[in-house]
Design a protein around this motif. Sequence first.
Motif, mmCIF file in Angstrom:
data_model
loop_
_atom_site.group_PDB
_atom_site.id
_atom_site.type_symbol
_atom_site.label_atom_id
_atom_site.label_comp_id
_atom_site.label_asym_id
_atom_site.label_seq_id
_atom_site.Cartn_x
_atom_site.Cartn_y
_atom_site.Cartn_z
ATOM 1 N N CYS A 163 -5.552 2.551 7.053
ATOM 2 C CA CYS A 163 -5.456 3.595 6.034
ATOM 3 C C CYS A 163 -4.908 4.847 6.710
ATOM 4 O O CYS A 163 -5.379 5.233 7.777
ATOM 5 N N PHE A 164 -3.906 5.468 6.112
ATOM 6 C CA PHE A 164 -3.410 6.751 6.592
ATOM 7 C C PHE A 164 -4.189 7.839 5.874
ATOM 8 O O PHE A 164 -4.284 7.840 4.652
ATOM 9 N N GLU A 165 -4.729 8.776 6.629
ATOM 10 C CA GLU A 165 -5.504 9.868 6.041
ATOM 11 C C GLU A 165 -4.718 11.169 6.009
ATOM 12 O O GLU A 165 -5.286 12.221 5.773
ATOM 13 N N GLY A 166 -3.459 11.075 6.242
ATOM 14 C CA GLY A 166 -2.567 12.228 6.226
ATOM 15 C C GLY A 166 -1.400 11.943 7.144
ATOM 16 O O GLY A 166 -1.544 11.210 8.122
ATOM 17 N N THR A 167 -0.240 12.490 6.788
ATOM 18 C CA THR A 167 0.948 12.259 7.606
ATOM 19 C C THR A 167 1.729 13.555 7.774
ATOM 20 O O THR A 167 1.637 14.476 6.955
ATOM 21 N N ARG A 168 2.532 13.595 8.823
ATOM 22 C CA ARG A 168 3.419 14.735 9.044
ATOM 23 C C ARG A 168 4.445 14.814 7.919
ATOM 24 O O ARG A 168 4.866 15.895 7.550
ATOM 25 N N GLY A 169 4.818 13.669 7.364
ATOM 26 C CA GLY A 169 5.755 13.658 6.255
ATOM 27 C C GLY A 169 5.211 14.336 5.003
ATOM 28 O O GLY A 169 5.969 14.809 4.166
ATOM 29 N N GLU A 170 3.886 14.388 4.900
ATOM 30 C CA GLU A 170 3.229 15.093 3.791
ATOM 31 C C GLU A 170 2.997 16.565 4.122
ATOM 32 O O GLU A 170 2.402 17.289 3.323
ATOM 33 N N GLY A 171 3.422 16.966 5.316
ATOM 34 C CA GLY A 171 3.247 18.350 5.723
ATOM 35 C C GLY A 171 2.006 18.604 6.562
ATOM 36 O O GLY A 171 1.703 19.760 6.881
ATOM 37 N N LYS A 172 1.272 17.566 6.916
ATOM 38 C CA LYS A 172 0.083 17.725 7.763
ATOM 39 C C LYS A 172 0.524 17.958 9.207
ATOM 40 O O LYS A 172 1.638 17.628 9.595
ATOM 41 N N ASP A 173 -0.385 18.478 10.017
ATOM 42 C CA ASP A 173 -0.086 18.703 11.435
ATOM 43 C C ASP A 173 0.014 17.393 12.205
ATOM 44 O O ASP A 173 0.706 17.330 13.225
ATOM 45 N N GLU A 174 -0.702 16.381 11.734
ATOM 46 C CA GLU A 174 -0.735 15.094 12.426
ATOM 47 C C GLU A 174 -0.758 13.950 11.420
ATOM 48 O O GLU A 174 -1.204 14.124 10.294
ATOM 49 N N CYS A 175 -0.311 12.800 11.899
ATOM 50 C CA CYS A 175 -0.556 11.560 11.167
ATOM 51 C C CYS A 175 -1.895 11.046 11.667
ATOM 52 O O CYS A 175 -2.124 10.972 12.878
ATOM 53 N N VAL A 176 -2.773 10.708 10.752
ATOM 54 C CA VAL A 176 -4.090 10.198 11.133
ATOM 55 C C VAL A 176 -4.243 8.812 10.534
ATOM 56 O O VAL A 176 -4.145 8.623 9.323
ATOM 57 N N LEU A 177 -4.468 7.852 11.422
ATOM 58 C CA LEU A 177 -4.630 6.452 11.034
ATOM 59 C C LEU A 177 -6.088 6.059 11.236
ATOM 60 O O LEU A 177 -6.662 6.339 12.301
ATOM 61 N N ARG A 178 -6.687 5.464 10.229
ATOM 62 C CA ARG A 178 -8.035 4.898 10.345
ATOM 63 C C ARG A 178 -7.869 3.385 10.277
ATOM 64 O O ARG A 178 -7.378 2.853 9.302
ATOM 65 N N VAL A 179 -8.290 2.726 11.347
ATOM 66 C CA VAL A 179 -8.128 1.274 11.459
ATOM 67 C C VAL A 179 -9.519 0.658 11.508
ATOM 68 O O VAL A 179 -10.375 1.088 12.292
ATOM 69 N N LYS A 180 -9.754 -0.320 10.637
ATOM 70 C CA LYS A 180 -11.049 -0.994 10.609
ATOM 71 C C LYS A 180 -10.871 -2.459 10.970
ATOM 72 O O LYS A 180 -9.888 -3.095 10.563
ATOM 73 N N LYS A 181 -11.828 -2.946 11.718
ATOM 74 C CA LYS A 181 -11.824 -4.341 12.111
ATOM 75 C C LYS A 181 -11.968 -5.191 10.854
ATOM 76 O O LYS A 181 -12.750 -4.875 9.959
ATOM 77 N N ALA A 182 -11.185 -6.246 10.805
ATOM 78 C CA ALA A 182 -11.243 -7.129 9.643
ATOM 79 C C ALA A 182 -12.592 -7.813 9.576
ATOM 80 O O ALA A 182 -13.174 -8.162 10.610
ATOM 81 N N ARG A 183 -13.062 -7.967 8.408
ATOM 82 C CA ARG A 183 -14.343 -8.682 8.205
ATOM 83 C C ARG A 183 -14.087 -10.168 8.334
ATOM 84 O O ARG A 183 -13.174 -10.713 7.747
ATOM 85 N N GLY A 184 -14.895 -10.829 9.149
ATOM 86 C CA GLY A 184 -14.709 -12.260 9.379
ATOM 87 C C GLY A 184 -15.496 -13.044 8.502
ATOM 88 O O GLY A 184 -15.838 -13.639 7.745
#
Length: 162
Positions: free
Chosen positions: A141-162
Motif C-alpha cells: 500500500c502506498f501511503e503517499g507519493t512524491r507524485g502527489e506532492g508529498k515529501d516522500e513516497c511511503v510504502l507499507r508492505v505486509k507479509k502475506a497471510r498463509g
Amino acid sequence: MSEVGEKVAQATRQRAAVYAHLFLVLRKRLGEREAVDLMSEAIYNFGREKSTRNYSEKARSGDLAQAAREFASPDPVKQHQFAPRVVSLTPDEAVIAMSKCPLVDEWRAMGLPGKDVETLCRVAHSVDFGTWEGALGCALCFEGTRGEGKDECVLRVKKARG
C-alpha cells in the motif's frame, strides 16, 4: 555522485520521458483509463520479472525483513536516485520511505500538469506492486507519493497471510 551513478540517473530520467510520451499518445488514442491500464499491466509484469531475478532466495521465500533490506539497498546508485530507507520493520510489516524520485522530477521538468504527474507516478509504481505482490508475495500500500506532492513516497508492505 560518480559518473556511473549519474549515467544511471540520466537513464532513469529518460525512462520517465518515455513513460510520459507513451502515456500521452495512448491517452489520446485510447482514453486515459485504457492508457493507464495497459501501461500499469506492462510495468507490473516488468517488476515481477525483474524481482524474480534480482532478489535473493531468502527474500523470495517470504523473509519480509530481508526483502525490505534488499529493496532499501545501500547501493550508492539506488541511494542517489531514490534514497530508500526502512522506517520501521516487524516480522509482519515493513514501512519504507523514498525521499527522491528522478521520474517525478523529470515529469515536472517536462512541464506536465500536476494531474498527469500524479497519474504517471501511480502507473510507474506498478513496478513496486509487481515486485512486492507479484514476485515476493506481500501486500503493498502506498501511503503517499512524491507524485502527489508529498515529501516522500511511503510504502507499507505486509507479509502475506498463509
